[in-house]
Scaffold this motif. Sequence first.
Motif, PDB file in Angstrom:
ATOM      1  N   UNK B  89      -1.005   1.322   0.498  1.00  0.00           N
ATOM      2  CA  UNK B  89      -1.107   1.006  -0.799  1.00  0.00           C
ATOM      3  C   UNK B  89      -2.486   0.134  -1.089  1.00  0.00           C
ATOM      4  N   UNK B  90      -3.097   0.322  -2.147  1.00  0.00           N
ATOM      5  CA  UNK B  90      -4.461   0.042  -2.520  1.00  0.00           C
ATOM      6  C   UNK B  90      -4.618  -0.013  -4.285  1.00  0.00           C
ATOM      7  N   UNK B  91      -5.143  -1.297  -4.710  1.00  0.00           N
ATOM      8  CA  UNK B  91      -5.422  -1.280  -5.946  1.00  0.00           C
ATOM      9  C   UNK B  91      -4.498  -0.466  -7.058  1.00  0.00           C
ATOM     10  N   UNK B  92      -3.205  -0.735  -6.803  1.00  0.00           N
ATOM     11  CA  UNK B  92      -2.440   0.097  -8.039  1.00  0.00           C
ATOM     12  C   UNK B  92      -2.026   1.501  -7.606  1.00  0.00           C
ATOM     13  N   UNK B  93      -2.396   2.096  -6.268  1.00  0.00           N
ATOM     14  CA  UNK B  93      -1.903   3.379  -5.786  1.00  0.00           C
ATOM     15  C   UNK B  93      -0.818   3.244  -4.617  1.00  0.00           C
ATOM     16  N   UNK B  94       0.152   3.932  -4.718  1.00  0.00           N
ATOM     17  CA  UNK B  94       0.995   3.719  -3.351  1.00  0.00           C
ATOM     18  C   UNK B  94       0.944   5.338  -2.678  1.00  0.00           C
ATOM     19  N   UNK B  95       1.015   5.347  -1.538  1.00  0.00           N
ATOM     20  CA  UNK B  95       1.081   6.428  -0.708  1.00  0.00           C
ATOM     21  C   UNK B  95       2.307   6.320   0.095  1.00  0.00           C
TER      22      UNK B  95
END
Lengths: 215, 215
Positions: B89-95
């Motif tokens: 994840x980063x700044x409101x994104x999930x992978x």
Amino acid sequence: MIIKIKDFNNAEEVISKNFVKEWNELKEVLKSSPLHLKSSEQRGKKGNLVFDPVGSNMFIKEELIKKNWISPIPIPSEYSCLGIDIDFGKVGILIEVQYSHYAFLLNNTLRSELFYKIKFEIDNKPLKLAVIITKSNMFPSANSSLYYEQAVEQLSAVANHSIFNIPIRLIGLFENNGNNIPALWTKYLSNTSRKIKEQKEISVNIFNNKIQKSI
Amino acid sequence: MIIKIKDFNNAEEVISKNFVKEWNELKEVLKSSPLHLKSSEQRGKKGNLVFDPVGSNMFIKEELIKKNWISPIPIPSEYSCLGIDIDFGKVGILIEVQYSHYAFLLNNTLRSELFYKIKFEIDNKPLKLAVIITKSNMFPSANSSLYYEQAVEQLSAVANHSIFNIPIRLIGLFENNGNNIPALWTKYLSNTSRKIKEQKEISVNIFNNKIQKSI
């Protein structure tokens, strides 16, 4: 067996208004079901008594068909990517027996939600209710297989935030604690076969919601 | 590798407005990834070259962490029934890297939808986008494992009826057809191990989107 239920999205009201007869039929079948057990073939558990999904499935199927439930219900070709069929259905109710991988619970939920939204017809009536049948974690089972207690938690987590709208009745299959609980033990021709090699009535002891490990 | 993408719920717009830098980081990592292969241990396929999910996962993880992506992201205890963590994840994104059982696709989708609805914070920003990474069916893989082409069909079927609202970018990993396509072949200490016993650069021939069966 003994059944427990957990309702989501007003399933109780939907049933009491529309499906009293069908619910009584299903309840009767599940309550009349023996506890189906087999001996595990999994490494580390070999010989231990575990839940027999094939036997339970076959019993439920045979009994529901006697009561004119349809099985299986083919999934229309435009949705074939979501699976081949639904386990059982009648007058706008679908039933999924879910003893396999736990990931299938939310998978089935999302698929059922789609069928609900498109008013998919089950036995000539638009889908109004999904019933999901699971087994309790009191019965040792194949690794990663879904159990009722986990299903209650998962569906509660998503239902609390209105992620799906279809009314769902989740059913758990249980047995009493005690000595000499009757069960039906089956050995199949092979691990993946549904052909019975040997079958006998046995009795098992269940303490603290845990079945004794071997016969 | 070569990547293909399919967007749902305006993921493209969400990315171009908010996440151009992060998308470029991810794209760079995936494009720089070698094709990870191993020799199958499954009955009937033994020795055949198949996609190596462990190797691919480790590569992506190592490279994303270099670019300050967080991995793993723990799932809050009140939702622990839905899993232990999110892959990246980063700044409101999930992978989510999803190479395992196909049932996890709709499972991940429903779980991500919940996190979207409760404005779950990823790296201190409410979740706005889910990215799901899959591999193409041009690579033979473990039985029942998810592939991109199937994921496109399944998500399209449910997205067409607005069953979920979270913007999702689905990524498929591919390779070109041709002779002597470079790949990284790995042998692990055991079937379930992530410890490398042997690793070598190989080249494979791919015709009609099908990889040649063995080295």
